[in-house]
Design a protein around this motif. Structure first.
Motif, PDB file in Angstrom:
ATOM      1  N   ILE A 153       0.865  -1.189   0.000  1.00  0.00           N
ATOM      2  CA  ILE A 153       0.000   0.000   0.000  1.00  0.00           C
ATOM      3  C   ILE A 153       0.896   1.233   0.000  1.00  0.00           C
ATOM      4  O   ILE A 153       1.884   1.290   0.746  1.00  0.00           O
ATOM      5  N   VAL A 154       0.540   2.197  -0.817  1.00  0.00           N
ATOM      6  CA  VAL A 154       1.306   3.438  -0.895  1.00  0.00           C
ATOM      7  C   VAL A 154       0.361   4.617  -0.674  1.00  0.00           C
ATOM      8  O   VAL A 154      -0.754   4.626  -1.205  1.00  0.00           O
ATOM      9  N   GLN A 155       0.804   5.571   0.106  1.00  0.00           N
ATOM     10  CA  GLN A 155       0.030   6.800   0.329  1.00  0.00           C
ATOM     11  C   GLN A 155       0.837   7.986  -0.173  1.00  0.00           C
ATOM     12  O   GLN A 155       1.978   8.185   0.239  1.00  0.00           O
ATOM     13  N   ILE A 156       0.247   8.769  -1.062  1.00  0.00           N
ATOM     14  CA  ILE A 156       0.911   9.964  -1.593  1.00  0.00           C
ATOM     15  C   ILE A 156       0.204  11.173  -0.995  1.00  0.00           C
ATOM     16  O   ILE A 156      -0.980  11.409  -1.242  1.00  0.00           O
ATOM     17  N   ASN A 157       0.949  11.935  -0.215  1.00  0.00           N
ATOM     18  CA  ASN A 157       0.379  13.112   0.449  1.00  0.00           C
ATOM     19  C   ASN A 157       0.509  14.353  -0.416  1.00  0.00           C
ATOM     20  O   ASN A 157       1.454  14.480  -1.206  1.00  0.00           O
ATOM     21  N   CYS A 158      -0.430  15.253  -0.222  1.00  0.00           N
ATOM     22  CA  CYS A 158      -0.427  16.511  -0.985  1.00  0.00           C
ATOM     23  C   CYS A 158      -0.937  17.622  -0.076  1.00  0.00           C
ATOM     24  O   CYS A 158      -2.030  17.517   0.481  1.00  0.00           O
ATOM     25  N   THR A 159      -0.132  18.634   0.121  1.00  0.00           N
ATOM     26  CA  THR A 159      -0.593  19.818   0.837  1.00  0.00           C
ATOM     27  C   THR A 159      -0.692  20.965  -0.149  1.00  0.00           C
ATOM     28  O   THR A 159       0.108  21.057  -1.086  1.00  0.00           O
ATOM     29  N   TYR A 160      -1.670  21.823   0.048  1.00  0.00           N
ATOM     30  CA  TYR A 160      -1.923  22.860  -0.947  1.00  0.00           C
ATOM     31  C   TYR A 160      -2.153  24.218  -0.294  1.00  0.00           C
ATOM     32  O   TYR A 160      -2.550  24.324   0.877  1.00  0.00           O
ATOM     33  N   GLN A 161      -1.850  25.240  -1.053  1.00  0.00           N
ATOM     34  CA  GLN A 161      -2.210  26.618  -0.719  1.00  0.00           C
ATOM     35  C   GLN A 161      -2.871  27.174  -1.961  1.00  0.00           C
ATOM     36  O   GLN A 161      -2.190  27.444  -2.954  1.00  0.00           O
ATOM     37  N   THR A 162      -4.180  27.268  -1.943  1.00  0.00           N
ATOM     38  CA  THR A 162      -4.925  27.669  -3.131  1.00  0.00           C
ATOM     39  C   THR A 162      -6.027  28.632  -2.729  1.00  0.00           C
ATOM     40  O   THR A 162      -6.899  28.271  -1.944  1.00  0.00           O
ATOM     41  N   SER A 163      -6.002  29.825  -3.272  1.00  0.00           N
ATOM     42  CA  SER A 163      -7.062  30.777  -2.964  1.00  0.00           C
ATOM     43  C   SER A 163      -8.342  30.352  -3.661  1.00  0.00           C
ATOM     44  O   SER A 163      -8.315  29.854  -4.782  1.00  0.00           O
ATOM     45  N   GLY A 164      -9.470  30.513  -2.973  1.00  0.00           N
ATOM     46  CA  GLY A 164     -10.752  30.115  -3.551  1.00  0.00           C
ATOM     47  C   GLY A 164     -10.861  28.615  -3.789  1.00  0.00           C
ATOM     48  O   GLY A 164     -11.587  28.177  -4.677  1.00  0.00           O
ATOM     49  N   PHE A 165     -10.186  27.854  -2.970  1.00  0.00           N
ATOM     50  CA  PHE A 165     -10.135  26.394  -3.155  1.00  0.00           C
ATOM     51  C   PHE A 165     -11.531  25.793  -3.095  1.00  0.00           C
ATOM     52  O   PHE A 165     -12.346  26.139  -2.234  1.00  0.00           O
ATOM     53  N   TYR A 166     -11.793  24.835  -4.011  1.00  0.00           N
ATOM     54  CA  TYR A 166     -13.056  24.105  -3.911  1.00  0.00           C
ATOM     55  C   TYR A 166     -12.921  22.625  -4.186  1.00  0.00           C
ATOM     56  O   TYR A 166     -13.916  21.894  -4.146  1.00  0.00           O
ATOM     57  N   GLY A 167     -11.708  22.135  -4.461  1.00  0.00           N
ATOM     58  CA  GLY A 167     -11.589  20.692  -4.631  1.00  0.00           C
ATOM     59  C   GLY A 167     -10.193  20.258  -4.997  1.00  0.00           C
ATOM     60  O   GLY A 167      -9.349  21.082  -5.391  1.00  0.00           O
ATOM     61  N   LEU A 168      -9.938  18.950  -4.861  1.00  0.00           N
ATOM     62  CA  LEU A 168      -8.616  18.384  -5.174  1.00  0.00           C
ATOM     63  C   LEU A 168      -8.808  17.179  -6.087  1.00  0.00           C
ATOM     64  O   LEU A 168      -9.623  16.305  -5.800  1.00  0.00           O
ATOM     65  N   SER A 169      -8.059  17.157  -7.169  1.00  0.00           N
ATOM     66  CA  SER A 169      -8.093  16.029  -8.107  1.00  0.00           C
ATOM     67  C   SER A 169      -6.757  15.318  -8.121  1.00  0.00           C
ATOM     68  O   SER A 169      -5.733  15.875  -7.713  1.00  0.00           O
ATOM     69  N   TRP A 170      -6.793  14.085  -8.612  1.00  0.00           N
ATOM     70  CA  TRP A 170      -5.574  13.302  -8.801  1.00  0.00           C
ATOM     71  C   TRP A 170      -5.539  12.775 -10.225  1.00  0.00           C
ATOM     72  O   TRP A 170      -6.570  12.329 -10.765  1.00  0.00           O
ATOM     73  N   TYR A 171      -4.336  12.817 -10.815  1.00  0.00           N
ATOM     74  CA  TYR A 171      -4.122  12.326 -12.160  1.00  0.00           C
ATOM     75  C   TYR A 171      -2.950  11.357 -12.160  1.00  0.00           C
ATOM     76  O   TYR A 171      -1.998  11.514 -11.389  1.00  0.00           O
ATOM     77  N   GLN A 172      -3.030  10.385 -13.051  1.00  0.00           N
ATOM     78  CA  GLN A 172      -1.963   9.404 -13.245  1.00  0.00           C
ATOM     79  C   GLN A 172      -1.356   9.617 -14.626  1.00  0.00           C
ATOM     80  O   GLN A 172      -2.075   9.875 -15.594  1.00  0.00           O
ATOM     81  N   GLN A 173      -0.039   9.510 -14.700  1.00  0.00           N
ATOM     82  CA  GLN A 173       0.617   9.640 -16.001  1.00  0.00           C
ATOM     83  C   GLN A 173       1.723   8.590 -16.121  1.00  0.00           C
ATOM     84  O   GLN A 173       2.694   8.625 -15.372  1.00  0.00           O
ATOM     85  N   HIS A 174       1.567   7.687 -17.081  1.00  0.00           N
ATOM     86  CA  HIS A 174       2.633   6.739 -17.384  1.00  0.00           C
ATOM     87  C   HIS A 174       3.647   7.408 -18.281  1.00  0.00           C
ATOM     88  O   HIS A 174       3.331   8.367 -19.002  1.00  0.00           O
ATOM     89  N   ASP A 175       4.883   6.897 -18.240  1.00  0.00           N
ATOM     90  CA  ASP A 175       5.954   7.449 -19.069  1.00  0.00           C
ATOM     91  C   ASP A 175       5.522   7.509 -20.538  1.00  0.00           C
ATOM     92  O   ASP A 175       5.095   6.500 -21.109  1.00  0.00           O
ATOM     93  N   GLY A 176       5.639   8.691 -21.124  1.00  0.00           N
ATOM     94  CA  GLY A 176       5.290   8.854 -22.530  1.00  0.00           C
ATOM     95  C   GLY A 176       3.807   8.979 -22.798  1.00  0.00           C
ATOM     96  O   GLY A 176       3.399   9.112 -23.955  1.00  0.00           O
ATOM     97  N   GLY A 177       3.006   8.926 -21.730  1.00  0.00           N
ATOM     98  CA  GLY A 177       1.562   8.973 -21.918  1.00  0.00           C
ATOM     99  C   GLY A 177       0.945  10.288 -21.476  1.00  0.00           C
ATOM    100  O   GLY A 177       1.627  11.162 -20.935  1.00  0.00           O
ATOM    101  N   ALA A 178      -0.343  10.411 -21.686  1.00  0.00           N
ATOM    102  CA  ALA A 178      -1.076  11.591 -21.262  1.00  0.00           C
ATOM    103  C   ALA A 178      -1.573  11.408 -19.836  1.00  0.00           C
ATOM    104  O   ALA A 178      -1.859  10.285 -19.415  1.00  0.00           O
ATOM    105  N   PRO A 179      -1.690  12.486 -19.074  1.00  0.00           N
ATOM    106  CA  PRO A 179      -2.311  12.369 -17.753  1.00  0.00           C
ATOM    107  C   PRO A 179      -3.752  11.880 -17.881  1.00  0.00           C
ATOM    108  O   PRO A 179      -4.473  12.298 -18.792  1.00  0.00           O
ATOM    109  N   THR A 180      -4.156  11.003 -16.971  1.00  0.00           N
ATOM    110  CA  THR A 180      -5.539  10.546 -16.944  1.00  0.00           C
ATOM    111  C   THR A 180      -6.106  10.760 -15.548  1.00  0.00           C
ATOM    112  O   THR A 180      -5.424  10.566 -14.541  1.00  0.00           O
ATOM    113  N   PHE A 181      -7.344  11.159 -15.513  1.00  0.00           N
ATOM    114  CA  PHE A 181      -8.034  11.502 -14.271  1.00  0.00           C
ATOM    115  C   PHE A 181      -8.254  10.261 -13.415  1.00  0.00           C
ATOM    116  O   PHE A 181      -8.657   9.208 -13.917  1.00  0.00           O
ATOM    117  N   LEU A 182      -7.990  10.409 -12.100  1.00  0.00           N
ATOM    118  CA  LEU A 182      -8.251   9.303 -11.174  1.00  0.00           C
ATOM    119  C   LEU A 182      -9.419   9.594 -10.248  1.00  0.00           C
ATOM    120  O   LEU A 182     -10.301   8.752 -10.051  1.00  0.00           O
TER     121      LEU A 182
END
Lengths: 112, 111
Positions: free
Chosen positions: B17-46
Motif C-alpha cells: 500500500i502506498v500513500q501519496i500526500n499533498c498539501t496545498y495553498q490555493t485561494s478560492g479552493f473548492y476541490g482536489l483532483s488526482w491524475y496518473q501519467q505513465h511514461d510517454g503517456g497523457a495524464p488521466t483523471f483518477l
C-alpha cells in the motif's frame, strides 16, 4: 470514446520561428487548456479558453498566444520560438460543470 | 501564491500500500483532483474530492481535509502497472476548471 488529438507528437523548430500547435476535441466541451510539462515542475497552465473566441491567461503566458475560432479547436502559438520553450505541450478539455480534464497525447517541441 | 507540495518519489513492492500526500495553498479552493501519467503517456483523471472525507474507486482511494489543506491518494494492492507519476491538482480561483498541479510523485513498484 472521448478523444483529444494534437497535431504533432514531435516537432523541431529553429529559434525565431513561428510555431503553431493544434488541439482538437470531439466531446463538445466548452473549456480547453494548454499546459507545458517540464521535469520537476509538473504541469503549468499557459492559457485556457472557456468559450469560442474567449481566452484567459494562465500562470505562464509570456511568449505564447492562443486562438479559438471553433469550439472543437484550440491553437497555441509561439510567435518567435526560443530555446527555453523546448518542452512537452499538453492540451486538455473539460465539460461545463465537470471535474475531469481529458488530455491529448502531447507534443514534444524542441527549439534549436 | 498558490502551491502544492507532494513527495518526488515513492518505491514499494507489489501488493503493498502506498500513500501519496499533498498539501496545498490555493485561494478560492473548492476541490482536489488526482491524475496518473505513465511514461510517454497523457495524464488521466483518477479522482476528485470536493468535500472532506474518503472517496474510493477500486484499489485507489483519495482523501481530503479542507481544514488541514491536505489530501492523499492511497494505492492498494500495488501492481507493476501502477508504476507511474501521480499528480495532485487543486481547483480554485475565479475560473471554473482552472487547475494548479503539483510537481508529481513518481511511484516505482518493484517485484
Amino acid at each position: 470514446d472521448v478523444k483529444v488529438t494534437q497535431s504533432s507528437r514531435y516537432l523541431v523548430k529553429r529559434t525565431g520561428e513561428k510555431v503553431f500547435l493544434e488541439c482538437v476535441q470531439d466531446m463538445d466541451h466548452e473549456n480547453m487548456f494548454w499546459y507545458r510539462q517540464d521535469p520537476g515542475l509538473g504541469l503549468r497552465l499557459i492559457y485556457f479558453s472557456y468559450d469560442v473566441k474567449m481566452k484567459e491567461k494562465g500562470d505562464i503566458p509570456e511568449g505564447y498566444s492562443v486562438s479559438r475560432e471553433k469550439k472543437e479547436r484550440f491553437s497555441l502559438i509561439l510567435e518567435s520560438a526560443s530555446t527555453n520553450q523546448t518542452s512537452m505541450y499538453l492540451c486538455a478539455s473539460l465539460g461545463q460543470g465537470a471535474h475531469e480534464q481529458y488530455f491529448g497525447p502531447g507534443t514534444r517541441l524542441t527549439v534549436t | 501564491g498558490q502551491s502544492l507540495e507532494q513527495p518526488s518519489e515513492v518505491t514499494a513492492v507489489e501488493g503493498a500500500i502506498v500513500q501519496i500526500n499533498c498539501t496545498y495553498q490555493t485561494s478560492g479552493f473548492y476541490g482536489l483532483s488526482w491524475y496518473q501519467q505513465h511514461d510517454g503517456g497523457a495524464p488521466t483523471f483518477l479522482s476528485y474530492n470536493g468535500l472532506d472525507g474518503l472517496e474510493e474507486t477500486g484499489r485507489f482511494s483519495s482523501f481530503l481535509s479542507r481544514s488541514d489543506s491536505y489530501g492523499y491518494l492511497l494505492l492498494q494492492e500495488l501492481q507493476m502497472k501502477d508504476s507511474a507519476s501521480y499528480f495532485c491538482a487543486s481547483h480554485g480561483g475565479d475560473s471554473w476548471g482552472k487547475l494548479q498541479f503539483g510537481a508529481g510523485t513518481q511511484v516505482v513498484v518493484t517485484p
